[in-house]
Design a protein around this motif. Sequence first.
Motif, PDB file in Angstrom:
ATOM      1  N   ALA A  42      -8.756  17.089 -14.835  1.00 55.98           N
ATOM      2  CA  ALA A  42      -7.041  16.573 -15.467  1.00 55.98           C
ATOM      3  C   ALA A  42      -6.583  18.193 -15.450  1.00 55.98           C
ATOM      4  CB  ALA A  42      -7.645  16.099 -16.963  1.00 55.98           C
ATOM      5  N   LEU A  43      -6.883  19.431 -15.490  1.00 57.38           N
ATOM      6  CA  LEU A  43      -5.984  19.793 -15.648  1.00 57.38           C
ATOM      7  C   LEU A  43      -5.659  19.647 -14.103  1.00 57.38           C
ATOM      8  CD1 LEU A  43      -7.891  22.297 -18.258  1.00 57.38           C
ATOM      9  CD2 LEU A  43      -5.020  21.182 -18.232  1.00 57.38           C
ATOM     10  N   THR A  44      -6.086  20.652 -12.804  1.00 60.26           N
ATOM     11  CA  THR A  44      -6.222  19.813 -11.858  1.00 60.26           C
ATOM     12  C   THR A  44      -5.031  19.508 -11.122  1.00 60.26           C
ATOM     13  OG1 THR A  44      -8.780  20.745 -11.284  1.00 60.26           O
ATOM     14  CG2 THR A  44      -7.908  19.999  -9.544  1.00 60.26           C
ATOM     15  N   THR A  45      -5.051  17.742 -11.551  1.00 57.02           N
ATOM     16  CA  THR A  45      -4.331  16.926 -11.730  1.00 57.02           C
ATOM     17  C   THR A  45      -3.346  17.927 -11.953  1.00 57.02           C
ATOM     18  OG1 THR A  45      -5.924  15.499 -11.560  1.00 57.02           O
ATOM     19  CG2 THR A  45      -3.413  14.345 -12.003  1.00 57.02           C
ATOM     20  N   LEU A  46      -2.947  18.771 -13.127  1.00 57.33           N
ATOM     21  CA  LEU A  46      -1.302  18.840 -13.903  1.00 57.33           C
ATOM     22  C   LEU A  46      -0.954  19.561 -13.192  1.00 57.33           C
ATOM     23  CD1 LEU A  46      -2.218  18.109 -17.297  1.00 57.33           C
ATOM     24  CD2 LEU A  46      -1.010  17.211 -16.654  1.00 57.33           C
ATOM     25  N   ALA A  47      -2.298  20.627 -13.024  1.00 62.98           N
ATOM     26  CA  ALA A  47      -1.440  21.914 -11.328  1.00 62.98           C
ATOM     27  C   ALA A  47      -1.110  21.109  -9.758  1.00 62.98           C
ATOM     28  CB  ALA A  47      -2.416  22.605 -11.389  1.00 62.98           C
ATOM     29  N   THR A  48      -1.558  20.126  -9.637  1.00 62.28           N
ATOM     30  CA  THR A  48      -0.850  19.874  -8.100  1.00 62.28           C
ATOM     31  C   THR A  48       0.160  19.315  -8.798  1.00 62.28           C
ATOM     32  OG1 THR A  48      -3.626  19.201  -7.935  1.00 62.28           O
ATOM     33  CG2 THR A  48      -1.950  17.717  -6.360  1.00 62.28           C
ATOM     34  N   ALA A  49       0.401  19.136  -9.468  1.00 62.28           N
ATOM     35  CA  ALA A  49       1.278  18.172  -9.515  1.00 62.28           C
ATOM     36  C   ALA A  49       2.909  19.112 -10.364  1.00 62.28           C
ATOM     37  CB  ALA A  49       1.475  16.828 -10.475  1.00 62.28           C
ATOM     38  N   ALA A  50       2.355  19.660 -10.963  1.00 57.01           N
ATOM     39  CA  ALA A  50       3.487  20.809 -11.175  1.00 57.01           C
ATOM     40  C   ALA A  50       3.878  21.675  -9.599  1.00 57.01           C
ATOM     41  CB  ALA A  50       2.754  21.714 -12.018  1.00 57.01           C
ATOM     42  N   ASN A  51       2.880  21.640  -8.753  1.00 58.87           N
ATOM     43  CA  ASN A  51       2.791  22.016  -7.504  1.00 58.87           C
ATOM     44  C   ASN A  51       4.172  21.532  -6.666  1.00 58.87           C
ATOM     45  OD1 ASN A  51       2.416  24.337  -6.153  1.00 58.87           O
ATOM     46  ND2 ASN A  51       1.560  23.691  -4.636  1.00 58.87           N
ATOM     47  N   SER A  52       4.202  20.128  -6.864  1.00 57.17           N
ATOM     48  CA  SER A  52       5.484  19.510  -6.363  1.00 57.17           C
ATOM     49  C   SER A  52       7.041  20.203  -6.082  1.00 57.17           C
ATOM     50  CB  SER A  52       5.108  18.210  -6.475  1.00 57.17           C
ATOM     51  OG  SER A  52       6.807  17.440  -5.647  1.00 57.17           O
ATOM     52  N   THR A  53       7.498  19.867  -5.503  1.00 56.62           N
ATOM     53  CA  THR A  53       8.517  20.189  -5.458  1.00 56.62           C
ATOM     54  C   THR A  53      10.165  19.596  -6.048  1.00 56.62           C
ATOM     55  OG1 THR A  53       9.542  19.343  -2.940  1.00 56.62           O
ATOM     56  CG2 THR A  53       9.669  21.804  -3.985  1.00 56.62           C
ATOM     57  N   GLY A  54       9.568  18.197  -6.171  1.00 58.87           N
ATOM     58  CA  GLY A  54      10.239  17.038  -7.259  1.00 58.87           C
ATOM     59  C   GLY A  54      10.227  17.009  -8.630  1.00 58.87           C
ATOM     60  N   ILE A  55       9.103  18.230  -9.116  1.00 64.09           N
ATOM     61  CA  ILE A  55       9.017  18.029 -10.472  1.00 64.09           C
ATOM     62  C   ILE A  55      10.222  18.646 -11.244  1.00 64.09           C
ATOM     63  CG2 ILE A  55       7.738  18.158 -12.794  1.00 64.09           C
ATOM     64  CD1 ILE A  55       6.918  16.191 -10.000  1.00 64.09           C
ATOM     65  N   ASP A  56      10.865  18.158 -12.487  1.00 61.58           N
ATOM     66  CA  ASP A  56      12.412  18.455 -12.929  1.00 61.58           C
ATOM     67  C   ASP A  56      11.606  19.622 -14.675  1.00 61.58           C
ATOM     68  OD1 ASP A  56      11.765  16.908 -14.935  1.00 61.58           O
ATOM     69  OD2 ASP A  56      13.771  15.743 -14.228  1.00 61.58           O
ATOM     70  N   ALA A  57      12.587  20.384 -14.056  1.00 67.16           N
ATOM     71  CA  ALA A  57      12.568  20.796 -15.781  1.00 67.16           C
ATOM     72  C   ALA A  57      11.860  20.266 -16.844  1.00 67.16           C
ATOM     73  CB  ALA A  57      13.294  21.305 -15.918  1.00 67.16           C
ATOM     74  N   GLU A  58      12.287  19.490 -17.370  1.00 67.30           N
ATOM     75  CA  GLU A  58      11.985  18.456 -18.320  1.00 67.30           C
ATOM     76  C   GLU A  58      10.237  18.358 -18.141  1.00 67.30           C
ATOM     77  OE1 GLU A  58      13.509  14.245 -20.479  1.00 67.30           O
ATOM     78  OE2 GLU A  58      14.289  15.353 -19.233  1.00 67.30           O
ATOM     79  N   ARG A  59      10.161  17.174 -16.954  1.00 64.88           N
ATOM     80  CA  ARG A  59       8.564  17.252 -16.780  1.00 64.88           C
ATOM     81  C   ARG A  59       7.716  18.332 -16.790  1.00 64.88           C
ATOM     82  NH1 ARG A  59      12.136  13.073 -14.219  1.00 64.88           N
ATOM     83  NH2 ARG A  59      10.500  10.904 -14.422  1.00 64.88           N
ATOM     84  N   LEU A  60       8.106  19.408 -16.432  1.00 67.61           N
ATOM     85  CA  LEU A  60       7.515  20.558 -15.521  1.00 67.61           C
ATOM     86  C   LEU A  60       6.933  20.890 -17.746  1.00 67.61           C
ATOM     87  CD1 LEU A  60       9.121  22.669 -13.890  1.00 67.61           C
ATOM     88  CD2 LEU A  60       6.666  22.556 -13.511  1.00 67.61           C
ATOM     89  N   VAL A  61       7.245  20.609 -18.470  1.00 69.50           N
ATOM     90  CA  VAL A  61       8.048  21.627 -20.047  1.00 69.50           C
ATOM     91  C   VAL A  61       6.397  19.880 -20.244  1.00 69.50           C
ATOM     92  CG1 VAL A  61       8.461  21.064 -22.330  1.00 69.50           C
ATOM     93  CG2 VAL A  61      10.094  22.176 -20.924  1.00 69.50           C
ATOM     94  N   ALA A  62       6.856  18.984 -20.061  1.00 70.18           N
ATOM     95  CA  ALA A  62       5.759  17.602 -20.939  1.00 70.18           C
ATOM     96  C   ALA A  62       4.138  18.118 -20.408  1.00 70.18           C
ATOM     97  CB  ALA A  62       6.399  16.218 -20.016  1.00 70.18           C
ATOM     98  N   ILE A  63       4.464  18.510 -19.062  1.00 74.92           N
ATOM     99  CA  ILE A  63       2.865  19.299 -18.359  1.00 74.92           C
ATOM    100  C   ILE A  63       2.287  20.133 -19.042  1.00 74.92           C
ATOM    101  CG2 ILE A  63       2.070  20.870 -16.206  1.00 74.92           C
ATOM    102  CD1 ILE A  63       3.460  18.778 -13.911  1.00 74.92           C
ATOM    103  N   VAL A  64       3.122  21.406 -19.583  1.00 74.24           N
ATOM    104  CA  VAL A  64       2.782  22.795 -19.877  1.00 74.24           C
ATOM    105  C   VAL A  64       1.770  21.467 -21.876  1.00 74.24           C
ATOM    106  CG1 VAL A  64       3.317  24.866 -21.741  1.00 74.24           C
ATOM    107  CG2 VAL A  64       3.950  24.072 -19.190  1.00 74.24           C
TER     108      VAL A  64
END
Length: 499
Positions: free
Chosen positions: A171-193
């Motif tokens: 699950a964390l690998t999935t989140l790290a993969t998603a966070a690495n995408s350039t299309g993720i904004d600051a709000e979604r990055l906080v949701a990932i954390v």
Amino acid sequence: GKLRPSGPVVALGRRISQTPGPEDAAGEVVAQAPRLAMDLAHAAGEVVARADAGDVAAEDDLRGLAELVQRFLREWPCERQDVQNCLIRALDTLADRAQGRPELSVALVEACGCALATFDHDAATDIFNTIATVALGEAATGEIVDRITAILRLERVAGALQRSAWAGNTALTTLATAANSTGIDAERLVAIVDATERITELANDEQVNDMAAVVFLVVARSTNAALGTIERVIRACDRMWQRSILDGHFLTLSSILRALAEAARNPATSVEVLKRLAATHRSSHGNLAIFAGIMQSPHVTKELVLDALRDARRSLALDTAGEHDSIRMDLLVHIANSSATDEAVLNELFDILMVHQQSPALENHAFLRLAGALGTIAHCNRCSTLHVQRCLGLWENLYMQHERMSLHLVQAAWQALGNIAGSPAANVAVLRRILRIAEERRSPHITISLLQLRLQALHVNKAIAASGACSLELLGDVITSTELALVECSWPCADAVWA
């Protein structure tokens, strides 16, 4: 857009729509579900093959099948292992083709969410791996991150994460993969954390915490991170630091330090955040690692540079066994390259390097770092000719102390000497001195072959010849020295000679 699936996919859809009624559900599901799931997996393979062959009509079928898997999961309440395996295989097959197909990606993540909500806990790891495949590269969008974080809030998923560290890791690998995408904004990055912290609280496992620190690092490195994102990462890291110490998860601490150093480096941070990072005492080597990140920040101040120097000096005095030599050397190099460094800071830095060089505990890895540091510092913006001379003096002392060294160390030392020769601040006198050192040091009493030593010396000759400060007279001496190497060592040196 409106889907126009082909005949076989439409036929599969009709079969799925004929859900058995309550009176005969049990028998019919047992009889029909395995065959239907197997047909879905087979159809996924065929459609992917058609898409790979360039069949335009297969594009609608890819998404159509992902939606059919989702419908099957909602309408056919079957917990048989063979059915689950077939559906996971179908999703996996389709996930491999999700790149560049945003609508297919969303449909697959939704289907995976249904699978996680209905399958047994043991399947969670495989399903999260499928979601990670979908989120690879630039495929992860804000919409996909929203769905992933919603999936992680499901009660059944929480149960799987509590039971299995493997599920937590994937699950964390999935989140790290998603966070690495350039299309993720600051709000979604906080949701990932937020989601990452929730997983660590559910699992409380050292490997899971280690992977969580990787997610924090990826978020801290993101070019889309805002100041609030960086502050959120730091708070999460600090909480996990305290929890890891209490639980005895000491291996996680170095991963947390890397994430904090990355947070310090991000241009979105501020001077106030850097000061708070510097003031929070974690451990001797922890402070060094975080200061190394702070030194690379565009917001670094002279005050923070002086704090870093004080910490390096204090650490050197306490670290008699040389346990933290490498990380301290990294910090000194970053101090030298810092935008807030001036001549006074460099002078103090050389004093610390001198103490380092005299340390009896200087092991091989620390020797390599110190030699490398001298070559790097000679190229920093504030480095003057005087500083290059000090680099050279330290190099000579270091080499004499470790004269009977392995080939690996000799190569590192001579590479550093070549880097010093290539410094923009080196003048003719420095270059001549380096040439003399190179000729004096290549004596045969050393424990490596003379041939290898000659080869290393030739790389130094090359750096001298390439220097803008090299005079015509010195160039003649370099040519003479190079010709001598060819005579003494014959053809094995030829490539280096021509270079």
